[in-house]
Design an enzyme around this catalytic site. Structure first.
Site, PDB file in Angstrom:
ATOM      1  N   ILE A  61     -21.059   3.468  13.315  1.00 23.61           N
ATOM      2  CA  ILE A  61     -20.573   3.463  14.705  1.00 23.61           C
ATOM      3  C   ILE A  61     -20.257   2.031  15.151  1.00 23.61           C
ATOM      4  CG2 ILE A  61     -21.088   4.108  17.083  1.00 23.61           C
ATOM      5  CD1 ILE A  61     -23.213   6.032  15.984  1.00 23.61           C
ATOM      6  N   GLU A 108     -22.302  -5.668  11.957  1.00 22.93           N
ATOM      7  CA  GLU A 108     -22.023  -4.355  12.567  1.00 22.93           C
ATOM      8  C   GLU A 108     -22.890  -3.252  11.957  1.00 22.93           C
ATOM      9  OE1 GLU A 108     -19.462  -3.506  15.162  1.00 22.93           O
ATOM     10  OE2 GLU A 108     -21.095  -2.074  15.077  1.00 22.93           O
ATOM     11  N   ALA A 149     -26.436  -9.115  -6.948  1.00 24.37           N
ATOM     12  CA  ALA A 149     -27.837  -9.463  -7.212  1.00 24.37           C
ATOM     13  C   ALA A 149     -28.728  -8.244  -7.026  1.00 24.37           C
ATOM     14  CB  ALA A 149     -28.279 -10.581  -6.270  1.00 24.37           C
ATOM     15  N   LYS A 209     -31.191  -5.233   9.815  1.00 20.55           N
ATOM     16  CA  LYS A 209     -31.655  -5.237  11.210  1.00 20.55           C
ATOM     17  C   LYS A 209     -33.028  -5.880  11.355  1.00 20.55           C
ATOM     18  CE  LYS A 209     -31.103  -1.827   9.622  1.00 20.55           C
ATOM     19  NZ  LYS A 209     -30.569  -0.650   8.974  1.00 20.55           N
ATOM     20  N   GLY A 227     -25.243   2.352  11.821  1.00 19.88           N
ATOM     21  CA  GLY A 227     -24.388   2.623  10.666  1.00 19.88           C
ATOM     22  C   GLY A 227     -22.905   2.449  10.924  1.00 19.88           C
ATOM     23  N   GLY A 235     -33.632  14.479   1.648  1.00 17.37           N
ATOM     24  CA  GLY A 235     -33.085  13.125   1.534  1.00 17.37           C
ATOM     25  C   GLY A 235     -32.755  12.478   2.865  1.00 17.37           C
ATOM     26  N   LYS A 257     -33.263  -2.416  16.135  1.00 23.80           N
ATOM     27  CA  LYS A 257     -31.899  -2.221  16.640  1.00 23.80           C
ATOM     28  C   LYS A 257     -31.847  -2.490  18.153  1.00 23.80           C
ATOM     29  CE  LYS A 257     -30.918   1.037  12.929  1.00 23.80           C
ATOM     30  NZ  LYS A 257     -31.066   2.423  12.474  1.00 23.80           N
ATOM     31  N   VAL A 281     -26.738  -1.926  13.172  1.00 26.55           N
ATOM     32  CA  VAL A 281     -27.078  -1.013  14.272  1.00 26.55           C
ATOM     33  C   VAL A 281     -26.183   0.224  14.206  1.00 26.55           C
ATOM     34  CG1 VAL A 281     -27.389  -0.753  16.753  1.00 26.55           C
ATOM     35  CG2 VAL A 281     -27.622  -3.007  15.711  1.00 26.55           C
ATOM     36  N   ASP A 339     -37.720   0.728  13.121  1.00 30.92           N
ATOM     37  CA  ASP A 339     -36.283   0.580  12.845  1.00 30.92           C
ATOM     38  C   ASP A 339     -35.494   0.629  14.163  1.00 30.92           C
ATOM     39  OD1 ASP A 339     -33.899   0.963  10.773  1.00 30.92           O
ATOM     40  OD2 ASP A 339     -33.648   2.505  12.319  1.00 30.92           O
TER      41      ASP A 339
HETATM   42  N1  HSE Z   1     -33.352   4.571   8.464  1.00 33.60           N
HETATM   43  C1  HSE Z   1     -32.332   4.447   9.442  1.00 33.60           C
HETATM   44  C2  HSE Z   1     -32.132   5.766  10.158  1.00 33.60           C
HETATM   45  C3  HSE Z   1     -31.007   4.007   8.900  1.00 33.60           C
HETATM   46  O1  HSE Z   1     -32.799   6.748   9.838  1.00 33.60           O
HETATM   47  O2  HSE Z   1     -31.311   5.821  11.051  1.00 33.60           O
HETATM   48  C4  HSE Z   1     -30.986   2.542   8.605  1.00 33.60           C
HETATM   49  O3  HSE Z   1     -31.294   1.802   9.755  1.00 33.60           O
END
Ligand code: HSE
Length: 444
Positions: free
Chosen positions: A140, A133, A49, A109, A138, A191, A209, A136, A205
């Site tokens: 890890i 998983e 989607a 999250k 990525g 980036g 987490k 939080v 963010d």
């Molecule tokens: N934007 C987040 C970071 C990654 O910079 O760690 C996704 O949660």
């Protein structure tokens, strides 16, 4: 030994085909055979989607699978992978999927921090799994170790760097001497930061987490509104330079811990930039990497380190969850649900005791230090170190004949409310021209 495979595939709906979604689809295609062996049944992606059918999504996304009709896609799925982000329509789609008997894997999250309880409830009501998983840090493994491996231990504290963007920006400021705006612009160019970096640089963010980690670690519902959150936008090049002179490094920390007080045990959850000793293991976490310490009674200190963001690392965590929920579909059983039995109260930030670094521009005349020390002392705040700092290059020029100085003070631990009140008084006193910074000091 090769097990007999179920021939009927498990139908997988993927919601979102951005950076993470396209990597999930790549791994699903490239590892199709191995995944089928690990699960005991093949996986079949029945649709992806997206909001915009025309956008180029790279070579790993089969255009024939794209649909704008996410509602009917989730109706047909056994397993739903949500990597679209945002609160809506993700929340409605996941509630619909769970209500329909599909297990869910999500990297969202923000949604878990805002409304995790409703998702858990829907999963519980319908006997299906909710795994996250990837939400939080990525790649890890952190959610599973806390939720499962340490389920028999008592976690006291989780402390770490869980936002790669801000770590990249602070690391660049530390290494180059750049100010926040320049470092952020470079991070965006490379980036490492989004075009709209608000959620990262304002700490939201990391706070989402922290709320997930606190809920899992302390078996207590901790929403994002319970997390005290300060971002990195006010960290100046001068603060980084002062930290370096003191043998310290500034990092955006997420800290969740049990705190004891007269009212009994409570949970403190907070995100703020703080000065760490350069020798602290978190101080050497560079670029966009994440690292988290988990301190448990029996296990002691555990450290988790790795890539906390990016398409492939996040997709690795999503695939791990997908294999887990798919196995449970095939072989029976159910993963862990919500554990919030402890219902610990949240400790208000004002009751926290922290050490602080204060940077002040003051009049350079007799009695100024005594006045500042008097204000701190009146609020029960004891000074640990005090030093003179170089004058700010962009400070307004003083009147002719007026002498100015800058001082940096590190305090011993004191109650937040006392530090806040002392700072207000410092700002109001004649001796002080400006209170330029206040940052917590952690890790000693
Ligand atoms: N934007 C987040 C970071 C990654 O910079 O760690 C996704 O949660």
């Amino acid at each position: 030994m090769t097990e007999t495979l179920r021939t009927t595939p498990l139908r997988v709906a993927v919601l979102g085909a951005g950076t993470v979604g396209s990597e999930v689809l790549r791994l699903l295609a490239e590892q199709q055979e191995d995944l089928a062996q690990r699960i005991g049944a093949p996986l079949e992606v029945i649709g992806v989607a997206v909001r915009d059918l025309d956008r180029d999504r790279g070579p790993h996304v089969d255009r024939a699978l794209l649909t704008e009709d996410a509602d009917s896609l989730v109706e047909r799925a056994d397993l739903v992978v949500e990597v679209m982000g945002g609160l809506e329509p993700a929340r409605s789609l996941l509630l619909r999927a769970l209500g329909n008997g599909a297990s869910v894997v999500t990297a969202n999250k923000a949604l878990l921090a805002a409304d995790g309880a409703a998702l858990y409830q829907a999963a519980d009501d319908h006997g299906v799994d909710l795994h996250f998983e990837a939400a939080v840090a990525g790649a890890i493994p952190l959610v599973r170790p806390i939720r499962e491996s340490l389920a028999g231990d008592r976690i006291e504290r989780v402390l770490g760097i869980v936002n790669g963007t801000t770590n990249f920006v602070l690391d660049l400021m530390t290494r180059s001497g750049a100010g926040f705006d320049d470092a952020l612009a470079l991070a965006q160019e490379k980036g490492f930061a989004e075009a709209d970096p608000t959620a990262d640089v304002e700490g939201l963010d990391a706070a989402a987490k922290a709320s997930i980690l606190a809920s899992l670690a302390f078996h207590t519902r901790v929403g994002i509104q319970d997390v005290h959150c300060e971002g990195i936008t006010r960290v100046r090049a001068e603060d980084i330079a002062a930290a370096t002179r003191m043998g310290r490094v500034i990092k955006l920390l997420s800290i969740v811990e049990r705190v004891e007080g007269p009212e009994g045990e409570r949970v403190s959850a907070r995100v703020y930039p703080a000065l760490l000793p350069a020798s602290h293991p978190l101080s050497s976490v560079a670029e966009a990497y994440n690292a988290v310490f988990v301190e448990a009674d029996a296990a002691g200190s555990l450290m988790f380190y790795g890539q906390g963001a990016g398409g492939a690392p996040t997709a690795s965590a999503v695939l791990g969850d997908l294999v887990a929920v798919a196995r449970q579909r095939v072989h029976g059983g159910k993963g862990p649900g919500e554990s919030s039995y402890a219902e610990l109260p949240i400790a208000p930030i004002d009751t926290l005791r922290t050490a602080n670094y204060l940077s002040l521009t003051v009049h350079d005349r007799p009695g100024v230090l005594a006045e500042i020390a008097g204000i701190l002392s009146a609020h029960g705040i004891s000074i640990s170190t005090l030093h003179q700092e170089p004058l700010l290059s962009d400070a307004a020029l003083p009147e002719e004949g007026e002498q100015r100085a800058r001082i940096g003070i590190v305090t011993h631990r004191a109650e937040e409310s006392a530090v806040r009140e002392a700072c207000e008084r410092l700002e109001a006193t004649d001796a002080v021209i400006s209170l330029d910074s206040r940052l917590r000091v952690e890790g000693d």
